[in-house]
Design a protein around this motif. Structure first.
Motif, PDB file in Angstrom:
ATOM      1  N   UNK A 108       0.838  -1.212   0.000  1.00 35.25           N
ATOM      2  CA  UNK A 108       0.000   0.000   0.000  1.00 35.25           C
ATOM      3  C   UNK A 108       0.866   1.252   0.000  1.00 35.25           C
ATOM      4  N   UNK A 109       0.329   2.324  -0.525  1.00 36.82           N
ATOM      5  CA  UNK A 109       1.049   3.589  -0.513  1.00 36.82           C
ATOM      6  C   UNK A 109       1.233   4.062   0.929  1.00 36.82           C
ATOM      7  N   UNK A 110       2.428   4.547   1.218  1.00 40.93           N
ATOM      8  CA  UNK A 110       2.725   5.040   2.547  1.00 40.93           C
ATOM      9  C   UNK A 110       3.204   3.977   3.519  1.00 40.93           C
ATOM     10  N   UNK A 111       3.167   2.705   3.126  1.00 39.35           N
ATOM     11  CA  UNK A 111       3.634   1.647   4.027  1.00 39.35           C
ATOM     12  C   UNK A 111       5.137   1.456   3.881  1.00 39.35           C
ATOM     13  N   UNK A 112       5.715   0.768   4.851  1.00 40.65           N
ATOM     14  CA  UNK A 112       7.166   0.560   4.863  1.00 40.65           C
ATOM     15  C   UNK A 112       7.602  -0.653   4.060  1.00 40.65           C
ATOM     16  N   UNK A 113       6.706  -1.540   3.737  1.00 38.05           N
ATOM     17  CA  UNK A 113       7.096  -2.744   3.022  1.00 38.05           C
ATOM     18  C   UNK A 113       5.906  -3.436   2.412  1.00 38.05           C
ATOM     19  N   UNK A 114       6.189  -4.552   1.718  1.00 38.65           N
ATOM     20  CA  UNK A 114       5.143  -5.296   1.024  1.00 38.65           C
ATOM     21  C   UNK A 114       4.448  -6.254   1.985  1.00 38.65           C
ATOM     22  N   UNK A 115       3.216  -6.580   1.629  1.00 36.31           N
ATOM     23  CA  UNK A 115       2.402  -7.512   2.401  1.00 36.31           C
ATOM     24  C   UNK A 115       2.098  -8.725   1.538  1.00 36.31           C
ATOM     25  N   UNK A 116       2.351  -9.905   2.072  1.00 38.21           N
ATOM     26  CA  UNK A 116       2.075 -11.129   1.323  1.00 38.21           C
ATOM     27  C   UNK A 116       0.583 -11.306   1.141  1.00 38.21           C
TER      28      UNK A 116
END
Length: 265
Positions: free
Chosen positions: A255-263
């Motif tokens: 998501x925009x603004x997040x620190x990393x990817x989500x599985x």
């Protein structure tokens, strides 16, 4: 009572020979007369103004090719109808990058029929600060300083030098086109495909989301997985920075603004 005189065999043969000679002279004179008439007819056909080309009937030419097509065939107008080099005119027309196919033929009304099939724009390629419009056969036919935004863009800096009017041979471009085709099958509206020098691909979707596809191997599966992921996300797509399907068995999104990817579960 006078006795009948009969011709000897030699006399008969001599008479027959004279008859053959006379017949041959008639045939020779007749043939010569026909040849002379034929020559006069051909000369009249090739020189008479009645057999001059009266004009051009042009079909299929658009803004890119109309002026060139008319200029190419213009020298034939006024020339002899039977001496028009239709094949050469066709070859000259097809030398234009935007003309896919051309046909030139004589019409019964004394005009030339010229039919043009223009190339259809399929994709735009950015190469060395210029934008090239390509058709489905990967042939560049328009070069411009500004992008045609009605077409998806391929940014492939390592694609190699293009030649106008000839297929652009590049594994990078072939991979990008394959990617576009698979995206269209999945109803994904792609605005841009970028390929870095290492060969990894990234797709920009019209809504602003990106799809990181990695290398072009298994691109069909990757695009299919990306489509399913985008359809199943619990948040609006305009809040997603990217979906990563470089490993299609373990897709992720950020998501925009997040620190990393989500599985993706």
């Amino acid at each position: 009572m006078k006795r009948r005189r009969y011709m000897t065999a030699a006399q008969v043969e001599q008479a027959r020979r004279r008859l053959r000679l006379a017949r041959n002279r008639v045939l020779t004179v007749t043939r010569l007369a026909l040849i002379v008439l034929a020559i006069e007819a051909v000369a009249a056909a090739l020189t008479s103004p009645r057999f001059a080309v009266k004009g051009v009937a042009l079909e299929g030419a658009g803004a890119l090719t109309q002026e060139y097509a008319l200029r190419t065939v213009a020298p034939a107008v006024g020339g002899n109808y039977f001496l028009v080099p239709c094949g050469k005119l066709r070859d000259r027309l097809e030398s234009h990058p935007a003309i896919r196919h051309a046909a030139v033929a004589r019409r019964l009304d004394g005009r030339l029929a010229v039919r043009i099939e223009e190339r259809s724009p399929y994709v735009c390629v950015l190469w060395k600060d210029s934008f090239y419009t390509l058709d489905r056969e990967m042939v560049p036919f328009v070069r411009a300083a500004v992008r045609d935004r009605s077409l998806p863009l391929i940014d492939a800096p390592a694609a190699g030098s293009p030649k106008m009017g000839r297929p652009w041979s590049s594994a990078y471009l072939e991979a990008a086109l394959k990617c576009l085709e698979e995206a269209r099958k999945s109803d994904l509206k792609v605005s841009q495909v970028s390929i870095d020098p290492a060969g990894e691909m990234c797709l920009n979707i019209v809504n602003g989301t990106k799809i990181r596809a990695g290398y072009p191997q298994d691109i069909e599966q990757k695009i299919s997985v990306a489509s399913r992921v985008l359809a199943s996300l619990p948040v609006p797509l305009n809040t997603i920075l990217y979906v990563d399907v470089s490993y299609p068995g373990a897709p992720a999104y950020r998501p925009k603004g997040s620190d990393g990817a989500t599985a993706v579960q």
